[in-house]
Design a protein around this motif. Structure first.
Motif, PDB file in Angstrom:
ATOM      1  N   ILE A 176      -5.813  15.474   8.864  1.00  0.00           N
ATOM      2  CA  ILE A 176      -5.848  15.141   7.563  1.00  0.00           C
ATOM      3  C   ILE A 176      -7.329  14.373   7.264  1.00  0.00           C
ATOM      4  N   ALA A 177      -7.894  14.761   6.146  1.00  0.00           N
ATOM      5  CA  ALA A 177      -9.185  14.444   5.759  1.00  0.00           C
ATOM      6  C   ALA A 177      -8.907  13.132   4.877  1.00  0.00           C
ATOM      7  N   PRO A 178      -9.932  12.286   4.726  1.00  0.00           N
ATOM      8  CA  PRO A 178      -9.667  11.144   3.757  1.00  0.00           C
ATOM      9  C   PRO A 178      -9.539  11.585   2.314  1.00  0.00           C
ATOM     10  N   GLU A 179      -9.994  12.545   1.979  1.00  0.00           N
ATOM     11  CA  GLU A 179      -9.657  12.983   0.532  1.00  0.00           C
ATOM     12  C   GLU A 179      -8.586  13.762   0.239  1.00  0.00           C
ATOM     13  N   ASP A 180      -7.842  14.209   1.453  1.00  0.00           N
ATOM     14  CA  ASP A 180      -6.253  14.646   1.343  1.00  0.00           C
ATOM     15  C   ASP A 180      -5.413  13.413   1.070  1.00  0.00           C
ATOM     16  N   VAL A 181      -5.700  12.112   0.911  1.00  0.00           N
ATOM     17  CA  VAL A 181      -4.813  11.061   0.934  1.00  0.00           C
ATOM     18  C   VAL A 181      -4.951  10.295  -0.455  1.00  0.00           C
ATOM     19  N   THR A 220       0.945  -1.000  -0.024  1.00  0.00           N
ATOM     20  CA  THR A 220      -0.071   0.156  -0.072  1.00  0.00           C
ATOM     21  C   THR A 220       0.768   1.159   0.026  1.00  0.00           C
ATOM     22  N   GLU A 221       0.630   2.109  -0.935  1.00  0.00           N
ATOM     23  CA  GLU A 221       1.427   3.426  -0.815  1.00  0.00           C
ATOM     24  C   GLU A 221       0.411   4.761  -0.757  1.00  0.00           C
ATOM     25  N   LEU A 222       0.723   5.394   0.373  1.00  0.00           N
ATOM     26  CA  LEU A 222      -0.078   6.564   0.620  1.00  0.00           C
ATOM     27  C   LEU A 222       1.010   7.839   0.407  1.00  0.00           C
ATOM     28  N   ASN A 223       0.072   8.841  -0.121  1.00  0.00           N
ATOM     29  CA  ASN A 223       0.840  10.071  -0.405  1.00  0.00           C
ATOM     30  C   ASN A 223      -0.152  11.267   0.358  1.00  0.00           C
ATOM     31  N   PHE A 224       0.316  11.961   1.258  1.00  0.00           N
ATOM     32  CA  PHE A 224      -0.529  12.927   1.667  1.00  0.00           C
ATOM     33  C   PHE A 224       0.753  14.084   2.441  1.00  0.00           C
ATOM     34  N   ARG A 225       0.018  15.158   2.790  1.00  0.00           N
ATOM     35  CA  ARG A 225       0.907  16.125   3.686  1.00  0.00           C
ATOM     36  C   ARG A 225       0.567  16.101   4.916  1.00  0.00           C
ATOM     37  N   LEU A 226       1.407  16.448   5.784  1.00  0.00           N
ATOM     38  CA  LEU A 226       1.431  16.563   7.432  1.00  0.00           C
ATOM     39  C   LEU A 226       0.805  17.632   7.943  1.00  0.00           C
ATOM     40  N   THR A 227      -0.428  17.863   7.437  1.00  0.00           N
ATOM     41  CA  THR A 227      -1.169  19.030   7.989  1.00  0.00           C
ATOM     42  C   THR A 227      -1.670  18.459   9.542  1.00  0.00           C
ATOM     43  N   PRO A 228      -2.233  19.451  10.425  1.00  0.00           N
ATOM     44  CA  PRO A 228      -2.778  19.229  11.846  1.00  0.00           C
ATOM     45  C   PRO A 228      -3.854  17.990  11.636  1.00  0.00           C
TER      46      PRO A 228
END
Length: 783
Positions: free
Chosen positions: A303-308, A293-301
């Motif tokens: 994180i919403a599902p649509e941000d990943v 599984t590869e996840l790409n997201f930003r380390l915001t305070p």
């Protein structure tokens, strides 16, 4: 330019050896708010300029050390023992640390490097190592203001648990951003890849921070999802390309092995929620899953599902499920699962209800697609497979093995809809009720649409194969076929129309004719055969628009009711060429082909409508056909009260025989024959009349011979007996239909323009001697 280091007090006990320029010291102590030290050791003076050394080489054994510079550490760092080797250059000022060891309990810190100061400020190049520590102890040794973004990242994201083989490299230079590299191994750690996912427990692996890039490898550990059991984690990586960036991007590659329900339970957590989006539970399948599984997201305070963004690739083994396709069990040795934000796909080879397949199941994650998925691929078609799907066709209807394209539309709470298409290669098909079959090596095309309920439905059927084209729908029941409605059916060149096949619980289905055209000549000449009896026989009933008997004779408005049990038998009715009504009866004969009896109220109309003879009026007709050979019939025909008027051929014969009176009668009201009888053989090659007579008060006519319809040729002969009522008194001495006195005739040439010859001398020959003027007629051999 270097800031001085204030201290509160210091003390040392010295001894000096001028021969070796060695200074030994004991009871070294140093006290300040930032540093407290007790040690002993020695210093070697080098590069002496008088009494002033250029450098000092010092070896120290530390017995107590406390580091607490104001604003540097979170809490004081204390060590009960240690050692250091260093070189101090005074001008310019530079300290070279050959080695440093600080020990407190089981923890050992090592370091080497250099510290210097010049007009621009301090310079530090330091390499450090810690054999064993915890995250909190590591941060205690890390000044909060030293490479602050990296320290904050470690504080927020580094694994908890025991850290081993910690290695750090620090570089400080005036006017430049501090640089720090950090490597460590960990065990017994709790690693969080994404806050919404369960952490990796008992993690073991290593991590590195270099040039502000963080990378962590979990070599082993486990995750406990909400359901399904434990997930083993190995070779999982977490990467942050630049930890200085606010809301830095992060890439997680998660490698797992677990029971399928556990993997699906993890994938049903935010941000994935695969099964929630699909409207299915995490127990959709059993078996084992190896997933990447590869996840790409930003380390915001937050994180919403649509941000990943995510990409899942999994290999599933020993798979079994009865919930992907409701009511059907799927088993597969290995399947492949892929998923991203748009949807999920499960593909591979296996068996569904014992039927081999190579297919893909796909589920979109759009809100409107919840509970809706598709299964698309190829399935192996066999009689056993059809039975497994409750498609119970008549026994023997399908044989062999072939492949077809199958698509299932799956909707929650509904029976799966399907579309099936096959080229039929490898499948032998047989419909004995209509006399059709297809060899396994022959290609064709079949399309089916319907629903896989219990029982399944066939809402649309299309079949094309050599000698057959059909379309319609089927109704299936618990016992198999209930009704096949073939709204369009073509069999060879001999049938085109519509019919229903009515199932009878595994026995041969009944046939209900709904209209169309049947060509008997083409059926017997080259078709795969007429309808057969099948197991236990079938009932055939209904109507046809047209039954073509010969090229020129047809029954229109045909209706009938038959059974094939013990041979074809039944009753029918129709109109010859749409003009003259006839009725008929079929009965089994010795060779299995039916015998036929035909009757009509107006024989003249039948003969005229058939194009045989249009000069007759009235009379009843009764004709019987009995099969001989494979395609021939022996027949008899009788009629009564048949009147002949304006018959050119008969007129020509009467004129040649000087039948004065009869000719006027023929051209007037017509000649009445009270009895007409004949016997003949009907074959594909022609008609052979073996006996024929027409008897009336005015005359009698006999006829024998052959008619060849393909060539349109005649070869007939007979006797005309005028004034038969008187002349026939001596019939005991003659043939039936001939009087004592009569003349013989012959018809030859074409039926359109017959050649007529009459022997007037035969009129003087008594009937008993008339055979000398007559030859035996040829009789066609049965075919």
């Amino acid at each position: 330019g270097a800031a001085p280091l204030p201290f509160e007090g210091a003390g040392v006990r010295l001894s000096y050896d001028p021969a070796s320029d060695r200074v030994a010291f004991t009871d070294l102590s140093f006290q300040s708010r930032a540093l407290r030290l007790r040690a002993e050791g020695q210093t070697l003076l080098r590069d002496l300029d008088g009494l002033r050394p250029g450098s000092l080489i010092t070896q120290i054994a530390i017995t107590d050390l406390a580091l607490d510079p104001e604003g540097v550490f979170e809490r004081p760092a204390r060590f009960s023992q240690g050692a250091a080797d260093l070189r101090l250059n005074l001008d310019p000022f530079r300290v070279e640390l050959g080695q440093l060891q600080l020990i407190e309990g089981a923890r050992r810190i090592t370091a080497r490097g250099a510290v210097s100061a010049d007009d621009s400020g301090w310079r530090v190049a330091l390499d450090m190592g810690v054999n064993r520590t915890g995250k909190d102890d590591l941060l205690a040794l890390w000044p909060p203001r030293l490479v602050e973004p990296t320290r904050r990242w470690v504080a927020d994201n580094i694994a908890t648990g025991e850290l081993t083989n910690v290695r750090a490299a620090l570089r400080l230079a005036p006017g430049r951003e501090p640089r720090l590299a950090l490597n460590y191994e960990f065990r017994g750690a709790e690693v969080t890849a994404l806050r919404s996912l369960p952490p990796v427990r008992e993690g073991r692996g290593f991590a590195t921070i270099h040039d502000n890039r963080h990378a962590l490898m979990v070599e082993e550990g486990h995750v406990v999802p909400p359901a399904g059991g434990q997930i083993e984690v190995a070779d999982t990586t977490i990467t942050v390309p630049d930890i200085r960036v606010k809301f830095a991007p992060m890439v997680v590659r998660l490698m797992t092995r677990s029971p399928i329900p556990a993997a699906l339970s993890l994938l049903d957590e935010p941000p994935f929620e695969f099964l929630k989006k699909a409207g299915k539970g995490t127990d959709i399948a059993e078996g084992w899953a190896e997933a990447e599984t590869e996840l790409n997201f930003r380390l915001t305070p937050k994180i919403a599902p649509e941000d990943v963004d995510f990409d899942v690739r999994a290999r599933l083994t020993e798979v079994s499920s009865d919930k992907i396709v409701p009511g059907q069990r799927i088993e597969a040795p290995a399947l492949r699962l892929t998923a991203d934000r748009t949807g999920m796909v499960l593909s591979g080879k296996g068996q569904m209800a014992g039927v081999t397949f190579d297919a893909r199941w796909s589920q979109r994650f759009a809100p409107e697609a919840k509970g809706i998925s598709t299964l698309d691929g190829y399935v192996n078609v066999t009689p056993a497979g059809l039975e497994a799907f409750n498609i119970a066709l008549p026994k023997g209807a399908v044989a062999g093995s072939g492949w077809g394209h199958l698509r299932l539309d799956l909707r929650e709470g509904q029976a799966p809809g399907y579309f099936f298409e096959s080229d039929l290669k490898g499948l032998g098909l047989k419909i004995p009720e209509i006399g059709w079959s297809k060899a396994a090596a022959t290609k064709g095309n079949v399309k089916l649409t319907g629903r896989l309920g219990s029982p399944p439905t066939v809402e649309a059927l299309s079949l094309t194969a050599p000698g057959l084209a059909a379309s319609g729908d089927l109704t299936l029941g618990p016992a198999g076929l209930e009704r096949a409605r073939l709204s369009s059916l073509s069999i060879g060149s001999w049938f085109k129309g519509a019919l229903d096949l009515v199932g009878r619980g595994g026995r041969a289905p009944d046939i209900e004719l709904k209209g169309g055209r049947l060509d008997l000549g083409k059926m017997t000449a080259g078709s795969s055969g007429p309808p057969g009896g099948g197991a236990g026989g079938s009932r055939i009933s209904g109507r046809l628009d047209r039954v073509q008997i010969t090229d020129t004779i047809a029954l229109q408005g045909f209706s009938g009711s038959f059974t094939t049990r013990g041979g074809v038998q039944g009753e029918f009715a129709g109109a010859v060429n749409g003009r003259a009504a006839v009725r008929g009866v079929m009965a089994p004969a010795a060779n299995g082909r039916p015998a036929v009896r035909i009757s009509a109220q107006d024989a003249g109309a039948v003969l005229a409508a058939a194009g045989i003879f249009d000069k007759a009026r009235g009379g009843r007709l009764d004709m019987t056909l009995s099969p001989v050979g494979t395609a021939s019939y022996d027949g008899t025909a009788t009629s009564s009260a048949l009147r002949v008027k304006d018959a050119p051929v008969l007129a020509s014969m009467l004129s040649a025989a000087s039948g004065i009176g009869l000719l006027e009668q023929l051209n007037g009201e017509g000649i009445l024959f009270t009895s007409v009888e004949g016997a003949f053989r009907l074959t594909p090659g022609g008609v052979s009349v073996t006996r024929g007579e027409a008897i009336g008060a005015s005359m009698g006519v006999t006829m024998t011979g052959t008619y060849y319809p393909e060539a349109g040729k005649l070869d007939m002969q007979g006797v005309i007996s005028p004034f038969y009522l008187v002349n026939g008194i001596g019939q005991v001495l003659t043939r039936k239909g001939e009087g004592v006195f009569g003349f013989t005739y012959r018809l030859g040439g074409s039926a359109a323009r017959p050649e007529i010859s009459v022997n007037p001398f035969s009129l003087l020959t008594p009937g008993m001697f008339r055979e000398i003027f007559r030859r035996d007629p040829p009789v066609l051999a049965p075919q």
